[in-house]
Motif scaffolding. Structure first.
Motif, mmCIF file in Angstrom:
data_model
loop_
_atom_site.group_PDB
_atom_site.id
_atom_site.type_symbol
_atom_site.label_atom_id
_atom_site.label_comp_id
_atom_site.label_asym_id
_atom_site.label_seq_id
_atom_site.Cartn_x
_atom_site.Cartn_y
_atom_site.Cartn_z
ATOM 1 N N THR A 125 2.641 0.366 2.795
ATOM 2 C CA THR A 125 3.316 0.087 1.565
ATOM 3 C C THR A 125 3.171 1.601 1.029
ATOM 4 O OG1 THR A 125 1.238 -0.099 0.591
ATOM 5 C CG2 THR A 125 2.373 -1.992 1.003
ATOM 6 N N GLU A 126 2.255 2.690 1.679
ATOM 7 C CA GLU A 126 2.394 3.909 0.921
ATOM 8 C C GLU A 126 1.754 4.884 2.454
ATOM 9 O OE1 GLU A 126 -0.220 4.602 -2.152
ATOM 10 O OE2 GLU A 126 0.399 6.761 -2.361
ATOM 11 N N THR A 171 5.157 0.208 -11.351
ATOM 12 C CA THR A 171 4.904 -1.079 -11.441
ATOM 13 C C THR A 171 4.198 -1.638 -10.032
ATOM 14 O OG1 THR A 171 7.079 -1.524 -10.667
ATOM 15 C CG2 THR A 171 6.660 -1.381 -12.999
ATOM 16 N N ALA A 206 4.674 5.528 -8.752
ATOM 17 C CA ALA A 206 4.202 4.167 -8.809
ATOM 18 C C ALA A 206 3.917 3.650 -10.334
ATOM 19 C CB ALA A 206 2.941 3.979 -8.105
ATOM 20 N N GLU A 224 -0.494 -3.212 3.223
ATOM 21 C CA GLU A 224 -0.657 -4.678 2.357
ATOM 22 C C GLU A 224 -0.856 -5.534 3.656
ATOM 23 O OE1 GLU A 224 2.376 -5.943 -0.164
ATOM 24 O OE2 GLU A 224 1.710 -7.846 -0.366
ATOM 25 N N ARG A 235 2.441 -5.622 -8.810
ATOM 26 C CA ARG A 235 1.702 -6.915 -9.018
ATOM 27 C C ARG A 235 0.319 -6.659 -8.820
ATOM 28 N NH1 ARG A 235 0.800 -10.275 -4.373
ATOM 29 N NH2 ARG A 235 2.031 -9.341 -2.394
ATOM 30 N N THR A 284 5.666 6.123 10.114
ATOM 31 C CA THR A 284 6.670 7.052 9.766
ATOM 32 C C THR A 284 7.184 6.530 8.334
ATOM 33 O OG1 THR A 284 8.275 6.004 10.932
ATOM 34 C CG2 THR A 284 7.167 8.093 11.767
ATOM 35 N N ASP A 285 7.142 5.066 8.301
ATOM 36 C CA ASP A 285 7.843 4.523 7.224
ATOM 37 C C ASP A 285 7.341 3.350 6.405
ATOM 38 O OD1 ASP A 285 10.440 5.736 7.580
ATOM 39 O OD2 ASP A 285 10.238 5.283 9.399
ATOM 40 N N VAL A 286 7.408 3.309 5.114
ATOM 41 C CA VAL A 286 6.836 2.068 4.158
ATOM 42 C C VAL A 286 7.823 0.978 4.828
ATOM 43 C CG1 VAL A 286 7.078 1.195 2.125
ATOM 44 C CG2 VAL A 286 6.210 3.303 2.206
ATOM 45 N N GLY A 287 7.191 -0.221 5.000
ATOM 46 C CA GLY A 287 7.691 -1.327 5.360
ATOM 47 C C GLY A 287 7.389 -1.695 6.676
ATOM 48 N N THR A 314 1.545 -4.609 6.354
ATOM 49 C CA THR A 314 2.829 -3.953 6.175
ATOM 50 C C THR A 314 2.442 -2.509 5.333
ATOM 51 O OG1 THR A 314 3.964 -5.741 6.507
ATOM 52 C CG2 THR A 314 4.918 -3.826 5.314
ATOM 53 N N ASP A 363 0.283 9.228 -7.091
ATOM 54 C CA ASP A 363 1.504 8.962 -6.949
ATOM 55 C C ASP A 363 2.278 8.579 -8.189
ATOM 56 O OD1 ASP A 363 4.124 8.050 -6.285
ATOM 57 O OD2 ASP A 363 3.767 6.359 -5.007
#
Lengths: 193, 220
Positions: free
Chosen positions: B135-136, B89, B87, B145, B91, B182-185, B133, B84
């Motif tokens: 994240t990608e 940044t 990406a 995550e 933590r 389908t979605d990040v988050g 959750t 990717d």
């Protein structure tokens, strides 16, 4: 030792540089606007926008001819995802966005638009993204498919469902009898999921 | 109906939360700064990039608890993917010691499945279960995550093969179960084995009640 003036020599961009510059100049504002709509602050939008253009620069060879803008949106979308990474940060961001959206809604003079915006905030992220890309970025199904990395037929189906859910949310929130684009309720026993 | 849809979108358009007049002009300094970087030497991946393997593998057995699997197209597939580039940044997060299963190359239109009845005791058969959750999402691989491990190793991030749950070309998941990643988050309850996110309710939308049930089942 006497102070000397620095001389910066900037070489003219090569063909790759010229291509990037053309895309940058053509789409910078639209990409920034896309990011800003989904960020808590203009400062965050600046950061994510910069990351997006750096990523585009690195991946310039992959830029699809004729679909440059949706491809840039797709890159921005991934940068936004990275920006939101980290649960605590994400929660803070959601809270900020939610608060800001309320503020935004209060700034919108049109009652029906305000209602639709509030209804939108009740939908899941995927629906919001689809509807935003359609209404705010003004993309058609084919371009939305490029942004999301799915087929146009998938976008069509999901967009139809998202509109239906938005209409339902609008109806549930109520607008004093003035319904905005309310679709009929699904038949009993049917489901869109 | 179409007119109503158009009216709805028009109302949404009118509610654009940003002031287009306030959108900044292209930032010349940023452009020059970016163009001074060497794209060939720039890092193209995030520190938490998903590990990938190039091993061509057929992994039909991964669809655990699925009966009546009719695989129309189970092609060998190059399991690689590009890193990717977006990406830059992140933590420092630790990775759980679970390798994502390579892509199977399942043709989305070439599979039909039916699911066994699932209940929470089915979790006993899985190798791992967690609240995570997204994240990608990347070509069938999904990185989560992890908020809480109910079962399995520790680690902040885990990447699993979720081909059957991602909506490629309409998603084979539409014929398998309700959930689509389908979605990040998206926050999900995920269980599975062998580097896969399980289908047929092994992966579900998060609810506090269901999470309590998973926790209770796996803490006994």
């Amino acid at each position: 030792m006497p102070e000397t003036a620095e001389t910066h020599v900037i070489a003219p961009p090569d063909s790759r540089g010229r291509s990037f510059e053309a895309v940058y100049n053509a789409h910078y504002a639209k990409v920034w606007a896309y990011v800003r709509r989904r960020c808590a602050s203009a400062a965050d939008a600046d950061d994510v926008s910069a990351q997006t253009w750096l990523a585009i620069w690195r991946r310039l060879d992959d830029l699809p001819e004729g679909r440059e803008l949706p491809w840039c949106y797709g890159t921005a979308r991934r940068c936004l995802a990275n920006h939101r990474r980290g649960e605590a940060r994400r929660v803070r961001l959601v809270a900020l966005v939610a608060r800001e959206r309320v503020d935004d809604a209060e700034r919108v003079p049109d009652v029906r638009s305000r209602l639709v915006l509030q209804a939108l905030s009740t939908l899941r992220d995927g629906d919001q993204e689809l509807l935003g890309l359609t209404a705010w970025e003004g993309l058609g199904v084919g371009d939305v498919a490029v942004v999301l990395g799915v087929s146009p037929s998938t976008v069509s189906v999901r967009l139809h469902r998202a509109k239906r859910r938005l209409a339902r949310a609008v109806q549930e929130l109520g607008d004093g009898g003035h319904t905005v684009g309310t679709a009929p309720e699904a038949k009993p026993g049917t489901s869109d999921q | 109906m179409i007119e109503r849809d158009q009216e709805l979108i028009a109302a949404l358009t009118a509610a654009d939360p940003i002031d287009l007049d306030a959108v900044p002009a292209p930032d010349r300094a940023l452009l020059e700064e970016i163009m001074m970087t060497d794209p060939a030497n720039s890092p193209r991946s995030t520190p938490v990039e998903t590990p990938r393997r190039r091993t061509p593998v057929v992994a039909a057995a991964a669809l655990m608890l699925v009966t009546g699997v009719g695989v129309g197209a189970l092609a060998l597939n190059d399991g690689s993917k590009a890193a990717d580039p977006a990406a830059t940044t992140a933590r420092a997060l630790t990775r759980a010691p679970i390798d994502p299963a390579p892509r199977t190359g399942l043709d989305p239109g070439g599979i039909s499945t039916s699911c066994m009845v699932w209940d929470v005791t089915s979790l006993d058969l899985t190798a791992y279960a967690f609240d995570g959750t997204v994240t990608e999402i990347d070509n069938g691989w999904v990185t989560f995550e992890v908020g809480e491990w109910f079962k399995g190793p520790s680690g902040d991030l885990v990447t699993l093969n979720a081909e059957a749950l991602t909506a490629r070309d309409g998603g084979i998941a539409t014929s398998v179960d309700e959930l689509l990643i389908t979605d990040v988050g998206q926050r999900l309850l995920v269980s599975g084995s062998d580097g896969f996110a399980g289908v047929c309710n092994q992966t579900q939308a998060y609810t506090a009640a269901e999470a309590d049930a998973w926790r209770a089942q796996l803490s006994t």
